[in-house]
Design a protein around this motif. Sequence first.
Motif, mmCIF file in Angstrom:
data_model
loop_
_atom_site.group_PDB
_atom_site.id
_atom_site.type_symbol
_atom_site.label_atom_id
_atom_site.label_comp_id
_atom_site.label_asym_id
_atom_site.label_seq_id
_atom_site.Cartn_x
_atom_site.Cartn_y
_atom_site.Cartn_z
ATOM 1 N N ALA A 245 4.495 11.844 0.665
ATOM 2 C CA ALA A 245 5.890 11.586 1.027
ATOM 3 C C ALA A 245 5.976 10.562 2.156
ATOM 4 O O ALA A 245 6.777 9.617 2.102
ATOM 5 C CB ALA A 245 6.567 12.891 1.441
ATOM 6 N N ASP A 246 5.120 10.716 3.153
ATOM 7 C CA ASP A 246 5.136 9.778 4.275
ATOM 8 C C ASP A 246 4.769 8.371 3.831
ATOM 9 O O ASP A 246 5.402 7.383 4.243
ATOM 10 C CB ASP A 246 4.165 10.249 5.363
ATOM 11 C CG ASP A 246 4.625 11.532 6.057
ATOM 12 O OD1 ASP A 246 5.816 11.876 5.921
ATOM 13 O OD2 ASP A 246 3.782 12.184 6.709
ATOM 14 N N ALA A 247 3.740 8.264 2.985
ATOM 15 C CA ALA A 247 3.293 6.946 2.525
ATOM 16 C C ALA A 247 4.356 6.270 1.670
ATOM 17 O O ALA A 247 4.586 5.060 1.774
ATOM 18 C CB ALA A 247 1.983 7.085 1.746
ATOM 19 N N SER A 248 5.004 7.060 0.815
ATOM 20 C CA SER A 248 6.048 6.496 -0.040
ATOM 21 C C SER A 248 7.240 6.021 0.780
ATOM 22 O O SER A 248 7.830 4.975 0.500
ATOM 23 C CB SER A 248 6.486 7.539 -1.070
ATOM 24 O OG SER A 248 7.479 7.012 -1.917
ATOM 25 N N ASP A 249 7.596 6.796 1.802
ATOM 26 C CA ASP A 249 8.710 6.382 2.672
ATOM 27 C C ASP A 249 8.352 5.115 3.444
ATOM 28 O O ASP A 249 9.197 4.225 3.627
ATOM 29 C CB ASP A 249 9.040 7.498 3.667
ATOM 30 C CG ASP A 249 9.770 8.663 3.021
ATOM 31 O OD1 ASP A 249 10.346 8.467 1.930
ATOM 32 O OD2 ASP A 249 9.755 9.773 3.599
ATOM 33 N N ILE B 130 5.112 11.459 -11.187
ATOM 34 C CA ILE B 130 4.114 12.346 -11.788
ATOM 35 C C ILE B 130 3.789 11.813 -13.177
ATOM 36 O O ILE B 130 4.671 11.705 -14.031
ATOM 37 C CB ILE B 130 4.635 13.788 -11.884
ATOM 38 C CG1 ILE B 130 5.018 14.313 -10.502
ATOM 39 C CG2 ILE B 130 3.581 14.697 -12.511
ATOM 40 C CD1 ILE B 130 5.694 15.667 -10.530
ATOM 41 N N THR B 131 2.531 11.480 -13.417
ATOM 42 C CA THR B 131 2.137 10.883 -14.690
ATOM 43 C C THR B 131 1.937 11.960 -15.754
ATOM 44 O O THR B 131 1.930 13.155 -15.474
ATOM 45 C CB THR B 131 0.831 10.085 -14.540
ATOM 46 O OG1 THR B 131 -0.273 11.000 -14.393
ATOM 47 C CG2 THR B 131 0.890 9.159 -13.346
ATOM 48 N N ALA B 132 1.734 11.512 -16.976
ATOM 49 C CA ALA B 132 1.522 12.432 -18.098
ATOM 50 C C ALA B 132 0.221 13.208 -17.975
ATOM 51 O O ALA B 132 0.049 14.246 -18.618
ATOM 52 C CB ALA B 132 1.538 11.651 -19.413
ATOM 53 N N ARG B 133 -0.716 12.727 -17.131
ATOM 54 C CA ARG B 133 -2.022 13.383 -16.991
ATOM 55 C C ARG B 133 -2.189 14.003 -15.603
ATOM 56 O O ARG B 133 -3.260 13.982 -15.022
ATOM 57 C CB ARG B 133 -3.145 12.387 -17.278
ATOM 58 C CG ARG B 133 -3.238 12.015 -18.755
ATOM 59 C CD ARG B 133 -4.450 11.145 -19.030
ATOM 60 N NE ARG B 133 -5.688 11.770 -18.611
ATOM 61 C CZ ARG B 133 -6.351 12.695 -19.325
ATOM 62 N NH1 ARG B 133 -5.880 13.099 -20.489
ATOM 63 N NH2 ARG B 133 -7.476 13.197 -18.877
ATOM 64 N N GLN B 134 -1.126 14.586 -15.098
ATOM 65 C CA GLN B 134 -1.153 15.314 -13.825
ATOM 66 C C GLN B 134 -1.496 14.425 -12.633
ATOM 67 O O GLN B 134 -1.825 14.922 -11.563
ATOM 68 C CB GLN B 134 -2.168 16.471 -13.882
ATOM 69 C CG GLN B 134 -1.850 17.535 -14.913
ATOM 70 C CD GLN B 134 -2.842 18.670 -14.874
ATOM 71 O OE1 GLN B 134 -4.038 18.468 -14.678
ATOM 72 N NE2 GLN B 134 -2.358 19.885 -15.060
ATOM 73 N N GLY B 135 -1.431 13.132 -12.816
ATOM 74 C CA GLY B 135 -1.690 12.232 -11.706
ATOM 75 C C GLY B 135 -0.421 11.879 -10.965
ATOM 76 O O GLY B 135 0.689 12.296 -11.328
ATOM 77 N N LEU B 136 -0.578 11.116 -9.904
ATOM 78 C CA LEU B 136 0.564 10.667 -9.112
ATOM 79 C C LEU B 136 0.462 9.171 -8.885
ATOM 80 O O LEU B 136 -0.633 8.625 -8.742
ATOM 81 C CB LEU B 136 0.585 11.379 -7.758
ATOM 82 C CG LEU B 136 0.754 12.900 -7.789
ATOM 83 C CD1 LEU B 136 0.568 13.471 -6.397
ATOM 84 C CD2 LEU B 136 2.113 13.293 -8.344
ATOM 85 N N GLU B 137 1.617 8.509 -8.836
ATOM 86 C CA GLU B 137 1.673 7.086 -8.538
ATOM 87 C C GLU B 137 2.792 6.829 -7.531
ATOM 88 O O GLU B 137 3.889 7.377 -7.664
ATOM 89 C CB GLU B 137 1.919 6.257 -9.796
ATOM 90 C CG GLU B 137 0.770 6.269 -10.786
ATOM 91 C CD GLU B 137 1.078 5.480 -12.050
ATOM 92 O OE1 GLU B 137 2.201 4.923 -12.132
ATOM 93 O OE2 GLU B 137 0.218 5.430 -12.952
ATOM 94 N N ILE B 138 2.498 6.003 -6.544
ATOM 95 C CA ILE B 138 3.521 5.497 -5.636
ATOM 96 C C ILE B 138 3.784 4.052 -6.040
ATOM 97 O O ILE B 138 2.855 3.234 -6.087
ATOM 98 C CB ILE B 138 3.068 5.569 -4.166
ATOM 99 C CG1 ILE B 138 2.737 7.011 -3.783
ATOM 100 C CG2 ILE B 138 4.161 5.021 -3.255
ATOM 101 C CD1 ILE B 138 2.205 7.157 -2.364
ATOM 102 N N SER B 139 5.018 3.744 -6.327
ATOM 103 C CA SER B 139 5.373 2.412 -6.812
ATOM 104 C C SER B 139 6.056 1.573 -5.734
ATOM 105 O O SER B 139 6.360 2.055 -4.642
ATOM 106 C CB SER B 139 6.283 2.532 -8.037
ATOM 107 O OG SER B 139 5.645 3.238 -9.073
ATOM 108 N N TYR B 140 6.270 0.299 -6.048
ATOM 109 C CA TYR B 140 6.962 -0.670 -5.191
ATOM 110 C C TYR B 140 6.187 -0.920 -3.890
ATOM 111 O O TYR B 140 6.777 -1.036 -2.815
ATOM 112 C CB TYR B 140 8.389 -0.211 -4.890
ATOM 113 C CG TYR B 140 9.203 0.016 -6.137
ATOM 114 C CD1 TYR B 140 9.741 -1.055 -6.846
ATOM 115 C CD2 TYR B 140 9.419 1.307 -6.619
ATOM 116 C CE1 TYR B 140 10.476 -0.853 -8.000
ATOM 117 C CE2 TYR B 140 10.153 1.520 -7.779
ATOM 118 C CZ TYR B 140 10.683 0.433 -8.457
ATOM 119 O OH TYR B 140 11.409 0.629 -9.606
#
Length: 286
Positions: free
Chosen positions: A46-50, A59-69
């Motif tokens: 959350a901190d990194a995304s902010d 949340i990806t289809a394979r239980q992963g996470l992505e921070i975009s932009y």
Amino acid sequence: MDEKTINYNRLKQGGFLVQRQPEDLFSIRLRVVGGQLTSEQLRALADASDKYGRGEVHITARQGLEISYIPFEDADNLLDELEGRGVRQGTCGPRVRGVVACQGNRVCPRGLIDAEDIAKKIDDKYFAKELPGKFKFAVTGCPSSCMKAQENDLGVMGGLEPQWVEKKCTYCKLCQTACPADAIRVEKGALHYERDKCILCGQCRLICPKDAWAVSREGYTVYVGGKVGRYPRFGVKLTELVDEDTLFGIIERSLEFFKKEATSGERFGDTIQRVGFEQFKAFVLE
């Protein structure tokens, strides 16, 4: 090749993906094993995304996470800060990808194996291993296959072969009702169990109030060659109810076979089909 291209190629191997926007914005793929994250890791995300993105985590289809932009120039700082708080970078390309898993018998009443433990061991040993093509693992706790073991390059499924204990049985028919495969019939004071129909789910043992179903064998069932995407294929059962040492021997030999026989960019199931399933099975099991 300029410095930006060199950096991007390095980042791409670790799951740093270019976005469609005209400006230099990227999505960072993060390493998550079996969908498990601590509360501290969630705070770090959350901190990194902010700080670096737009306050969103996908949340990806394979239980992963992505921070975009993520601006390109912020990539190193973002990765350093996440790593310092226990969040590691993911991967993409022709490598072993993140391992998906259910919670198995740690949480689920139907779980027959510790799926989280097996997923972590696979990840520790093989994550980002270089191969001719992408390679995906799934670990599921029972034949309900919530994690779709048959749709992955190599799927691991918990299984249990039951054994009827006649002297404890009251012929209440609960096991017959619970069996999803119609492998059990109770009639006229007799019980008939058809092993050929049994899917090794252990429901008879779970529901029996008198412990009239014991464990004959239990372990890991292995599926190989599954995939989704443009040309989906259902995986083939390679073997069933093996122990953990045998399971990891199968994994090791399967990756060795893939590395030896596959062409660049080929998926595991395509390699098996081209070379021949029986030849693959002999290589892995014998």
